[in-house]
Structures are given as structure tokens and as C-alpha cells.
Design a protein around this motif. Sequence first.
Motif, PDB file in Angstrom:
ATOM      1  N   VAL A  14      -1.930  -0.985  17.590  1.00  0.00           N
ATOM      2  CA  VAL A  14      -0.719  -0.268  18.010  1.00  0.00           C
ATOM      3  C   VAL A  14      -1.100   0.960  18.821  1.00  0.00           C
ATOM      4  N   CYS A  15      -2.114   1.694  18.381  1.00  0.00           N
ATOM      5  CA  CYS A  15      -2.538   2.886  19.122  1.00  0.00           C
ATOM      6  C   CYS A  15      -3.070   2.510  20.502  1.00  0.00           C
ATOM      7  N   GLU A  16      -3.812   1.422  20.585  1.00  0.00           N
ATOM      8  CA  GLU A  16      -4.286   0.961  21.889  1.00  0.00           C
ATOM      9  C   GLU A  16      -3.110   0.635  22.808  1.00  0.00           C
ATOM     10  N   ALA A  17      -2.088   0.000  22.260  1.00  0.00           N
ATOM     11  CA  ALA A  17      -0.913  -0.331  23.072  1.00  0.00           C
ATOM     12  C   ALA A  17      -0.192   0.924  23.539  1.00  0.00           C
ATOM     13  N   HIS A  76      -4.613   8.506  32.375  1.00  0.00           N
ATOM     14  CA  HIS A  76      -5.692   9.301  31.816  1.00  0.00           C
ATOM     15  C   HIS A  76      -6.114   8.746  30.456  1.00  0.00           C
ATOM     16  N   ASP A  77      -7.245   9.213  29.954  1.00  0.00           N
ATOM     17  CA  ASP A  77      -7.737   8.810  28.645  1.00  0.00           C
ATOM     18  C   ASP A  77      -6.825   9.393  27.568  1.00  0.00           C
ATOM     19  N   LYS A  78      -6.397   8.548  26.621  1.00  0.00           N
ATOM     20  CA  LYS A  78      -5.427   8.974  25.608  1.00  0.00           C
ATOM     21  C   LYS A  78      -5.915   8.622  24.210  1.00  0.00           C
ATOM     22  N   ARG A  79      -5.297   9.273  23.237  1.00  0.00           N
ATOM     23  CA  ARG A  79      -5.450   8.948  21.827  1.00  0.00           C
ATOM     24  C   ARG A  79      -4.062   8.919  21.200  1.00  0.00           C
ATOM     25  N   SER A  80      -3.881   8.077  20.177  1.00  0.00           N
ATOM     26  CA  SER A  80      -2.616   8.004  19.441  1.00  0.00           C
ATOM     27  C   SER A  80      -2.900   7.979  17.950  1.00  0.00           C
ATOM     28  N   PHE A  81      -1.931   8.445  17.169  1.00  0.00           N
ATOM     29  CA  PHE A  81      -1.952   8.204  15.735  1.00  0.00           C
ATOM     30  C   PHE A  81      -0.523   7.981  15.274  1.00  0.00           C
ATOM     31  N   LEU A  82      -0.384   7.432  14.067  1.00  0.00           N
ATOM     32  CA  LEU A  82       0.901   6.916  13.608  1.00  0.00           C
ATOM     33  C   LEU A  82       1.405   7.659  12.389  1.00  0.00           C
ATOM     34  N   VAL A  83       2.727   7.852  12.371  1.00  0.00           N
ATOM     35  CA  VAL A  83       3.420   8.491  11.252  1.00  0.00           C
ATOM     36  C   VAL A  83       4.660   7.659  10.942  1.00  0.00           C
ATOM     37  N   ASN A  84       5.622   8.231  10.223  1.00  0.00           N
ATOM     38  CA  ASN A  84       6.729   7.437   9.695  1.00  0.00           C
ATOM     39  C   ASN A  84       8.045   7.565  10.445  1.00  0.00           C
ATOM     40  N   GLY A  89       4.923   7.410  16.463  1.00  0.00           N
ATOM     41  CA  GLY A  89       3.610   7.697  17.013  1.00  0.00           C
ATOM     42  C   GLY A  89       3.579   8.989  17.798  1.00  0.00           C
ATOM     43  N   VAL A  90       2.384   9.548  17.899  1.00  0.00           N
ATOM     44  CA  VAL A  90       2.097  10.667  18.792  1.00  0.00           C
ATOM     45  C   VAL A  90       0.962  10.214  19.694  1.00  0.00           C
ATOM     46  N   THR A  91       1.193  10.275  20.989  1.00  0.00           N
ATOM     47  CA  THR A  91       0.187   9.886  21.975  1.00  0.00           C
ATOM     48  C   THR A  91      -0.058  11.069  22.889  1.00  0.00           C
ATOM     49  N   GLY A  92      -1.318  11.369  23.162  1.00  0.00           N
ATOM     50  CA  GLY A  92      -1.606  12.517  24.001  1.00  0.00           C
ATOM     51  C   GLY A  92      -2.920  12.392  24.731  1.00  0.00           C
ATOM     52  N   ARG A  93      -3.134  13.314  25.638  1.00  0.00           N
ATOM     53  CA  ARG A  93      -4.398  13.363  26.371  1.00  0.00           C
ATOM     54  C   ARG A  93      -5.553  13.469  25.385  1.00  0.00           C
ATOM     55  N   ALA A 107       4.674  -7.075  17.330  1.00  0.00           N
ATOM     56  CA  ALA A 107       5.626  -8.121  17.694  1.00  0.00           C
ATOM     57  C   ALA A 107       6.680  -7.599  18.655  1.00  0.00           C
ATOM     58  N   VAL A 108       7.184  -6.385  18.416  1.00  0.00           N
ATOM     59  CA  VAL A 108       8.187  -5.786  19.304  1.00  0.00           C
ATOM     60  C   VAL A 108       7.625  -5.617  20.711  1.00  0.00           C
ATOM     61  N   LEU A 109       6.417  -5.080  20.812  1.00  0.00           N
ATOM     62  CA  LEU A 109       5.835  -4.852  22.129  1.00  0.00           C
ATOM     63  C   LEU A 109       5.600  -6.171  22.858  1.00  0.00           C
ATOM     64  N   GLU A 110       5.190  -7.202  22.118  1.00  0.00           N
ATOM     65  CA  GLU A 110       5.025  -8.517  22.727  1.00  0.00           C
ATOM     66  C   GLU A 110       6.373  -9.051  23.224  1.00  0.00           C
ATOM     67  N   GLU A 111       7.417  -8.848  22.420  1.00  0.00           N
ATOM     68  CA  GLU A 111       8.752  -9.305  22.802  1.00  0.00           C
ATOM     69  C   GLU A 111       9.246  -8.580  24.053  1.00  0.00           C
ATOM     70  N   ILE A 112       9.022  -7.280  24.117  1.00  0.00           N
ATOM     71  CA  ILE A 112       9.456  -6.507  25.286  1.00  0.00           C
ATOM     72  C   ILE A 112       8.747  -6.990  26.545  1.00  0.00           C
ATOM     73  N   GLU A 113       7.432  -7.169  26.441  1.00  0.00           N
ATOM     74  CA  GLU A 113       6.655  -7.490  27.633  1.00  0.00           C
ATOM     75  C   GLU A 113       6.841  -8.945  28.066  1.00  0.00           C
ATOM     76  N   THR A 114       6.842  -9.885  27.127  1.00  0.00           N
ATOM     77  CA  THR A 114       6.981 -11.293  27.497  1.00  0.00           C
ATOM     78  C   THR A 114       8.430 -11.675  27.760  1.00  0.00           C
ATOM     79  N   GLY A 115       9.360 -10.939  27.140  1.00  0.00           N
ATOM     80  CA  GLY A 115      10.773 -11.251  27.304  1.00  0.00           C
ATOM     81  C   GLY A 115      11.450 -10.536  28.448  1.00  0.00           C
ATOM     82  N   GLY A 116      10.713  -9.728  29.202  1.00  0.00           N
ATOM     83  CA  GLY A 116      11.302  -9.036  30.344  1.00  0.00           C
ATOM     84  C   GLY A 116      12.410  -8.079  29.961  1.00  0.00           C
ATOM     85  N   LEU A 117      12.244  -7.371  28.812  1.00  0.00           N
ATOM     86  CA  LEU A 117      13.347  -6.556  28.313  1.00  0.00           C
ATOM     87  C   LEU A 117      13.558  -5.268  29.100  1.00  0.00           C
TER      88      LEU A 117
END
Length: 460
Positions: free
Chosen positions: A121-124, A133-141, A315-319, A347-357
Motif C-alpha cells: 500500500v505504501c509503495e502504491a 520525487h522520492d517518497k515515503r508513506s506510513f499508515l494510520v486509521n 495514510g501520510v505520504t511525503g518527501r 483491491a480498491v486501487l486495482e479497481e480504480i486503475e483497471t476499471g477506469g474510474l
Amino acid sequence: MTSHITDAPAVALPDVAAARLPQERRVVTEIPGPRSRELQARRAAAVPPGVGSVLPVYVTDAGGGVVVDADGNSLIDFGSGIAVTSVGNANPRVAERVRAQAERFTHTCFMVTPYESYVAVCEALNRLTPGDHDKRSFLVNSGAEAVENAVKIARYATGRQAVVVFDHGYHGRTLLTMTLTAKNMPYKQGFGPYAPEVYRMPLAYPYRWPTGPENCGPEAAAQVADQISAQIGASNVAAVVIEPIQGEGGFIVPAPGFLPALAEFCRANGILLIADEVQTGFARTGAMFACEHEGVVPDLVTTAKGIAGGLPLAGVTGRAEIMDRVHGGGLGGTFGGNPLACEAALAVLEEIETGGLVDRARRIGEIMLPRLRAQAARHDVVGDVRGRGAMLAIELVKGGGSTEPDPVLTAEIARRCHAAGLLVLTCGTYGNVLRFLPPLVIPEHLLREGLDILERAFDG
């Protein structure tokens, strides 16, 4: 009436039917019906009244563009659980991945023994959020937790304390995010004192800008820059936090040029720009993220809502150079990035990208916008039509040339829609905005039927 929206090119919107549920509006009792009223009585004895509900129908099933209640009514969904179920409720791809993960394990805590889906998920997020740019992410609720962590990181990375937010902004219900939020009732009343070092600036709100929408962008940007410099000191500001399109504040799209000018001011003064994309992210506005509409690349991006199809994840994604400064153990939480939620997000990200959402969101806007503008032409109580993609709103006023907000009429229009089997939401600092957030997979016939119901609601 004025309108502030980027029109989308024509893209076909195929019907997407949830096989489990008929994609139809069906009203078989009054709304709410007797079974929902029974459950509401039980709720009153078990749940404090501070937890509100827009429409107290008790849901037993949902999918595609409908929500089914305990009385057998099937309502057209123009809310998506506040922009959460963008890929549809109980999306089969989401449900299957969650089921398979639940059979393996439901929790270990990523900070104790990690697992691949969190990393994926963080890679996505690193790949999809604006900027190469180079990024990092981490996940919360939750979205509030993401915003709070973004501010925490900005203060740590810059060594500064001040945080700038905007009129009409909404960022959550924790102590800090309540402080960042502009609207008093119901979010802040009686819950103070609030966190220090938070400063509020005017937003480039085209409909209500004193010198007119054509002057709004440059004048608002200049005013914000001047107030930060004179009243706070730019060198004291850690971060500017802004929703690229405001959510609870009224679906306000900042005037063209305002966000790029704000980003430039932040860069010139060593201030981190935090884009709160909690409601606007994941294809909702006809771009993967709303910042993309004006080419703005934030330093940090917060995400939630539509990320995981209804499971709690944010998520939080940043430089990378910002995110990597925080010491080991300084970020995290017991449930953040739960494995079930991570599988749902993939699954959501796959649906968005493959489904042309992303294209589908633009098409939804293309269908809805002319109908909403037609309402504005017929009814002078519609002061403004605005939004992007599948995140649209109309602001209601007293009419007769007045721009005075009309929350009473707004509530009445919503009530008429609910009674007819259309779920709509209200918002706005003054409670006078009807907002529309249909699932991105809603069948076109339901979308058009919902607009028919809205038009009849205006006619009384």
C-alpha cells in the motif's frame, strides 16, 4: 449564479450492476420505515445523542448505486458513506481479498511483526500521489489521525511550530484537528481549549469573494501571503494545511491560481505544504488526487476515506527527506495499516486503475453538471454550482438577488429527497450546501433518476 468547475471530455459511462442487488430505487414504506424506527428506539437507549445520523434508516445491504434498509426500501446512493465506497459497497474484489486475509490472520501489529500488504500500500501511495520525487508513506486509521501525524512530522522536520489553515476548512475531530477545523457547530462547541499555534487565513472562495470571482485567486493569494508574513512571520510556520477542494466546508473549489500561488509561497519560505486529500483523493474529482487539476505538488499528502472501500485506513505520504527525519518509533499505532484494511486498499486501487474510474468520475460530472446548472437557471435560490468530477455541490441562498445562506431550505430539500428514496448529504459552514458524492460505479440510469428526484424536490 456562478459556477466554478472544469468540464470533462466525453467518456462513456457503462452501467455497472452489482449482481447481488437489483440496481433500482424501491420505496415500499415511508422512510424511515417501521423496522428502522424500532432500531432507532434501541439506539436511543444505547448510543449517546452526540453521535448523529443524516438519515436513520438501518442498512442491511448495499452495492453498486443503492443502499437497502431493514424495511426493504432500496435508496439511490448519492453519498458513498461520505466519499468512502467509491468503488461500490461490498465490491467483489475488495470482499474477496478481505475474506482471504481474514482466514490467514487479522492482526499482528506492523510495528511488532510486519507483513507485505502494508508495504505494498505504501509503495502504491508513493507511486500515485503527485510528484515524481522520492517518497515515503506510513499508515494510520483515520483522516484525522493522518492530518495530525502530518502536522507532527512537519513540526519535527522544520523545527517550527506555527500551522496555517483556512476559513471553512475541516480536518477532523481530535483536539488538534478540531483546532484546524473552522466550523464551530457541531464540531468544536464546548470542546475547548484548543491546541496552540494554529492560525486561520481567508480562502479563495469565488462565490463569496467581495470583489468578484474574477479577482478571487490573485487577491486571496496576496492576502494570505501578507497576513502570514506580517502576523505570524513566515520563518515561524511549519506547515500550511489545505483541502484542494474543501469538504465539510461546502465543496469550495479555490479560485484558479490560488493553490499554485500558495505552493510557491511555501517553497520560497521553507514552509511545508500539506494537502488534505482525505475526501478528494482516489479518483473522486476526476483525477487520482485533486491537486493534479492545477499541477500542485505538495510536500505531504494525507489520505483516507476512499482508500479501502469502507475499512478503516489512512495514510501520510511525503518527501523522503522529510519523512526520514523522524526518529525510530516516533510514528505508528497499534491498528494502523491493519492487514484486512491493507488488502482492501490494494483491491480498491486495482479497481480504480483497471476499471477506469478516474474517467468515470469525470463522466459523472459531465452528466450531473448540466442538470445542476439547469436547476440554478430555474430557481434563484441556487446561488452557486461547483465541484469537480463526482464531487459536486449546490449552495442555496434566500434568492431574489440575496446571497444570504438558507440552511432551512437546504434541510427541506434533503428531507424531500430522502422521502423519495434518494440519499443526499448537506454541508457548508452555514449548513446551506447540498453535496453529491455518488459511487463511481453507479449505473447511469440511477444517476439520472436521482437527478430527477432532486429536481422534483426543488419543485416542492
